[in-house]
Design an enzyme around this catalytic site. Structure first.
Site, PDB file in Angstrom:
ATOM      1  N   GLN A 117      42.692  28.106  42.809  1.00  0.00           N
ATOM      2  CA  GLN A 117      42.667  29.573  42.882  1.00  0.00           C
ATOM      3  C   GLN A 117      42.661  30.218  41.492  1.00  0.00           C
ATOM      4  OE1 GLN A 117      45.996  31.851  44.534  1.00  0.00           O
ATOM      5  NE2 GLN A 117      44.545  32.723  45.985  1.00  0.00           N
ATOM      6  N   GLU A 145      26.341  49.912   3.653  1.00  0.00           N
ATOM      7  CA  GLU A 145      26.411  49.623   2.214  1.00  0.00           C
ATOM      8  C   GLU A 145      27.535  48.603   1.980  1.00  0.00           C
ATOM      9  OE1 GLU A 145      26.474  53.391   0.094  1.00  0.00           O
ATOM     10  OE2 GLU A 145      24.298  53.423   0.388  1.00  0.00           O
ATOM     11  N   ALA A 151      18.205  50.253   7.159  1.00  0.00           N
ATOM     12  CA  ALA A 151      19.341  49.971   6.277  1.00  0.00           C
ATOM     13  C   ALA A 151      20.254  51.184   6.149  1.00  0.00           C
ATOM     14  CB  ALA A 151      18.814  49.537   4.905  1.00  0.00           C
ATOM     15  N   GLU A 180      26.266  47.838  14.749  1.00  0.00           N
ATOM     16  CA  GLU A 180      25.886  49.169  15.268  1.00  0.00           C
ATOM     17  C   GLU A 180      27.091  49.981  15.719  1.00  0.00           C
ATOM     18  OE1 GLU A 180      22.359  50.288  17.272  1.00  0.00           O
ATOM     19  OE2 GLU A 180      21.480  48.333  16.866  1.00  0.00           O
TER      20      GLU A 180
HETATM   21  C1  LIG Z   1      24.623  40.090  12.069  1.00  0.00           C
HETATM   22  C2  LIG Z   1      24.694  41.514  11.570  1.00  0.00           C
HETATM   23  C3  LIG Z   1      23.540  42.276  11.514  1.00  0.00           C
HETATM   24  C4  LIG Z   1      23.592  43.604  11.018  1.00  0.00           C
HETATM   25  N1  LIG Z   1      22.422  44.326  10.917  1.00  0.00           N
HETATM   26  C5  LIG Z   1      22.464  45.555  10.302  1.00  0.00           C
HETATM   27  C6  LIG Z   1      21.242  46.286  10.040  1.00  0.00           C
HETATM   28  O1  LIG Z   1      20.127  45.836  10.378  1.00  0.00           O
HETATM   29  N2  LIG Z   1      21.331  47.479   9.413  1.00  0.00           N
HETATM   30  C7  LIG Z   1      22.520  48.017   9.015  1.00  0.00           C
HETATM   31  O2  LIG Z   1      22.535  49.099   8.442  1.00  0.00           O
HETATM   32  N3  LIG Z   1      23.699  47.344   9.252  1.00  0.00           N
HETATM   33  C8  LIG Z   1      23.693  46.134   9.870  1.00  0.00           C
HETATM   34  N4  LIG Z   1      24.867  45.447  10.097  1.00  0.00           N
HETATM   35  C9  LIG Z   1      26.118  46.025   9.619  1.00  0.00           C
HETATM   36  C10 LIG Z   1      27.065  46.479  10.719  1.00  0.00           C
HETATM   37  O3  LIG Z   1      26.565  47.596  11.392  1.00  0.00           O
HETATM   38  C11 LIG Z   1      28.420  46.712  10.034  1.00  0.00           C
HETATM   39  O4  LIG Z   1      28.960  45.433   9.750  1.00  0.00           O
HETATM   40  C12 LIG Z   1      29.380  47.516  10.859  1.00  0.00           C
HETATM   41  O5  LIG Z   1      28.918  48.843  11.011  1.00  0.00           O
HETATM   42  C13 LIG Z   1      30.785  47.567  10.210  1.00  0.00           C
HETATM   43  O6  LIG Z   1      30.716  47.867   8.858  1.00  0.00           O
HETATM   44  P1  LIG Z   1      31.481  46.923   7.787  1.00  0.00           P
HETATM   45  O7  LIG Z   1      31.125  45.529   8.106  1.00  0.00           O
HETATM   46  O8  LIG Z   1      31.178  47.421   6.432  1.00  0.00           O
HETATM   47  O9  LIG Z   1      33.021  47.130   8.128  1.00  0.00           O
HETATM   48  P2  LIG Z   1      33.995  48.347   7.584  1.00  0.00           P
HETATM   49  O10 LIG Z   1      33.278  49.635   7.701  1.00  0.00           O
HETATM   50  O11 LIG Z   1      34.467  47.911   6.226  1.00  0.00           O
HETATM   51  O12 LIG Z   1      35.142  48.267   8.625  1.00  0.00           O
HETATM   52  C14 LIG Z   1      36.182  47.271   8.582  1.00  0.00           C
HETATM   53  C15 LIG Z   1      37.125  47.475   9.759  1.00  0.00           C
HETATM   54  O13 LIG Z   1      37.738  48.757   9.657  1.00  0.00           O
HETATM   55  C16 LIG Z   1      37.611  49.433  10.872  1.00  0.00           C
HETATM   56  N5  LIG Z   1      37.487  50.880  10.708  1.00  0.00           N
HETATM   57  C17 LIG Z   1      36.598  51.541   9.943  1.00  0.00           C
HETATM   58  N6  LIG Z   1      36.747  52.870  10.082  1.00  0.00           N
HETATM   59  C18 LIG Z   1      37.748  53.050  10.952  1.00  0.00           C
HETATM   60  C19 LIG Z   1      38.383  54.190  11.517  1.00  0.00           C
HETATM   61  N7  LIG Z   1      37.998  55.436  11.205  1.00  0.00           N
HETATM   62  N8  LIG Z   1      39.413  53.993  12.369  1.00  0.00           N
HETATM   63  C20 LIG Z   1      39.819  52.750  12.673  1.00  0.00           C
HETATM   64  N9  LIG Z   1      39.252  51.638  12.185  1.00  0.00           N
HETATM   65  C21 LIG Z   1      38.235  51.790  11.341  1.00  0.00           C
HETATM   66  C22 LIG Z   1      36.310  48.907  11.465  1.00  0.00           C
HETATM   67  O14 LIG Z   1      36.259  49.143  12.851  1.00  0.00           O
HETATM   68  C23 LIG Z   1      36.414  47.453  11.113  1.00  0.00           C
HETATM   69  O15 LIG Z   1      37.195  46.805  12.092  1.00  0.00           O
HETATM   70  C24 LIG Z   1      24.822  44.145  10.609  1.00  0.00           C
HETATM   71  C25 LIG Z   1      25.987  43.362  10.688  1.00  0.00           C
HETATM   72  C26 LIG Z   1      25.935  42.072  11.149  1.00  0.00           C
HETATM   73  C27 LIG Z   1      27.210  41.260  11.190  1.00  0.00           C
END
Ligand SMILES: Cc1cc2nc3c(=O)[nH]c(=O)nc-3n(C[C@H](O)[C@H](O)[C@H](O)COP(=O)(O)OP(=O)(O)OC[C@H]3O[C@@H](n4cnc5c(N)ncnc54)[C@H](O)[C@@H]3O)c2cc1C
Length: 391
Positions: free
Chosen positions: A288, A133, A130, A372
């Site tokens: 094609q 957040e 995890a 990830e």
């Molecule tokens: C099916 C699933 C399984 C998952 N499993 C896990 C797990 O086991 N453990 C875990 O810890 N997490 C897990 N996750 C979480 C996942 O890793 C996150 O959803 C991901 O890292 C993005 O974080 P967020 O959704 O909070 O988006 P945010 O961080 O809120 O980002 C929103 C958008 O802003 C963009 N953004 C953010 N920062 C920047 C930047 N500096 N420059 C430009 N654009 C930016 C992002 O690319 C994204 O497009 C899982 C997610 C899903 C959907």
């Protein structure tokens, strides 16, 4: 790999045999009836997971002393690729079964390794990690909301995590917490803890209504005065952020392999369909515009595979290159998305119906670009390393 360098990409006979064995397993076990059952129930496919583990496919790259097969990252990539190629819903669900276990292998004490890893590699249990957040997963360098405070010889954890795979059914959850509330920059004060299943104060909610990956469990987790003993600290105190980045550089290879498998599976289906479907009195592929689509798709599959194998090969040499790992993740995830989209086009209206497996690929294609580390975050990493290089 058989050759001297990553560009000599021929796989060894043993590696080809692993690919064949995984494919055989998937074709036998991932039947339409099994898929329907798990898509409807949204339950974790324990029977498939145990069988896959018995055949050595779960944690194939874990050392034999902890129940693994002692192979490398490349072999783990091959397993993932074939599982996802056969069926992305079930394949990804199974390969995520050991998510986070490698953190213990990389940074755990001998006691932690012996206690936690073998149950996972034997298919008796699952792991979870995890980091994300509710306030954002892309920036884990921030001051985390999930805080661990030392009280006597225990740590007390409060906070919440979002989108955590397997958290509701895993043996343990590895949790990234803020342990130094004052330090600047905040990531120098983060640590990892192993929270055992059943620890009081852990509240897990399974999230429903996902677009795809139905059998994979995705959860929100909250921690209210969760007490863990000192020996559950994983790795060094206040080094959790660095441990996590190191871990993600390698676990990301598995996500790249998901992109390769997804793309290959979609190409397989589109090729078959283009040969079988007749339009204007000829098989579809004779147009094609269609055959060029197939050619473009095949180029993307091949390029994504080469980049992914190269990244895994480097990791197996002990030379993990974060830039190459990120490139592989970005490129292979995009290739997966684009190849699936073109395959759907070739299927015409049929792609929209669940009787055609391409529908399942389509629903999953996007998420590989997100979890990830989103593609934006990966590109930040790539650019950072690129700019450090002498010009
Ligand atoms: C099916 C699933 C399984 C998952 N499993 C896990 C797990 O086991 N453990 C875990 O810890 N997490 C897990 N996750 C979480 C996942 O890793 C996150 O959803 C991901 O890292 C993005 O974080 P967020 O959704 O909070 O988006 P945010 O961080 O809120 O980002 C929103 C958008 O802003 C963009 N953004 C953010 N920062 C920047 C930047 N500096 N420059 C430009 N654009 C930016 C992002 O690319 C994204 O497009 C899982 C997610 C899903 C959907």
């Amino acid at each position: 790999m058989g050759g001297e360098s990553p560009m000599d990409f021929e796989l060894t006979e043993e590696q080809l045999e692993i690919k064949r064995a995984v494919r055989e397993f998937c074709l036998k076990e991932f039947t339409d009836e099994v898929m329907r059952r798990y898509a409807e129930s949204e339950e974790f496919p324990w029977d498939l997971y145990r069988k896959a583990a018995q055949l050595g496919f779960i944690g194939i790259h874990m050392p034999e002393e902890y129940g693994g097969q002692g192979y490398g990252y490349l072999e783990n990539v091959l397993v993932t690729e074939e599982m996802v190629r056969a069926n992305p819903e079930l394949g990804i669900t199974l390969v995520f079964g050991d998510f986070g276990t490698e953190l213990i292998l990389m940074f755990g004490t001998e006691e932690q390794k012996r206690r936690y890893i073998p149950r996972i590699t034997r298919g008796e249990g699952l792991s979870a990690a995890a980091f994300t957040e509710p306030s954002g997963g892309s920036d884990i360098s921030k001051r985390l909301e999930t805080v661990a405070v030392k009280e006597g010889d225990e740590w007390v954890i409060n906070g919440s995590k979002m989108f955590i795979t397997n958290a509701n059914i895993s043996d343990f959850i590895i949790v990234l917490c803020q342990t130094d509330l004052e330090v600047e920059p905040p990531y120098r004060g983060q640590s990892l803890f192993i929270v055992d299943r059943g620890t009081p104060g852990v509240d897990v909610d399974k999230l429903t209504g996902k677009l795809g990956l139905k059998p994979s469990q995705t959860c929100s987790v909250s921690f209210s005065d969760v007490r863990v003993p000192e020996e559950n600290l994983l790795g060094e105190l206040n080094r959790g952020f660095y441990h996590t980045l190191q871990y993600l550089n390698e676990s990301r290879l598995e996500i790249a392999a998901q992109g390769v498998g997804l793309a290959q599976g979609a190409l397989d289906m589109a090729l078959k369909y283009a040969k079988e479907r007749t339009l204007f009195g000829e098989p579809l592929y004779r147009l094609q515009a269609v055959s060029h689509k197939l050619a473009d798709m095949a180029i993307k599959v091949e390029a994504a595979r080469l980049l992914t194998y190269k990244a895994a090969w480097l990791a197996d040499q002990g030379e993990t290159d974060p830039m190459i790992s990120s490139m592989a993740k970005v490129y292979a995830a995009r290739a997966g998305f684009e190849v699936v989209e073109e395959a759907a086009q070739i299927f015409g209206g049929y792609f929209f119906f669940e009787d055609y497996p391409i529908e399942r690929f389509y629903r999953i294609a996007k998420v590989i670009e997100v979890y990830e580390g989103t593609k934006e975050v990966q590109k930040d990493t790539i650019a950072r390393f690129l700019l450090k290089r002498p010009t």
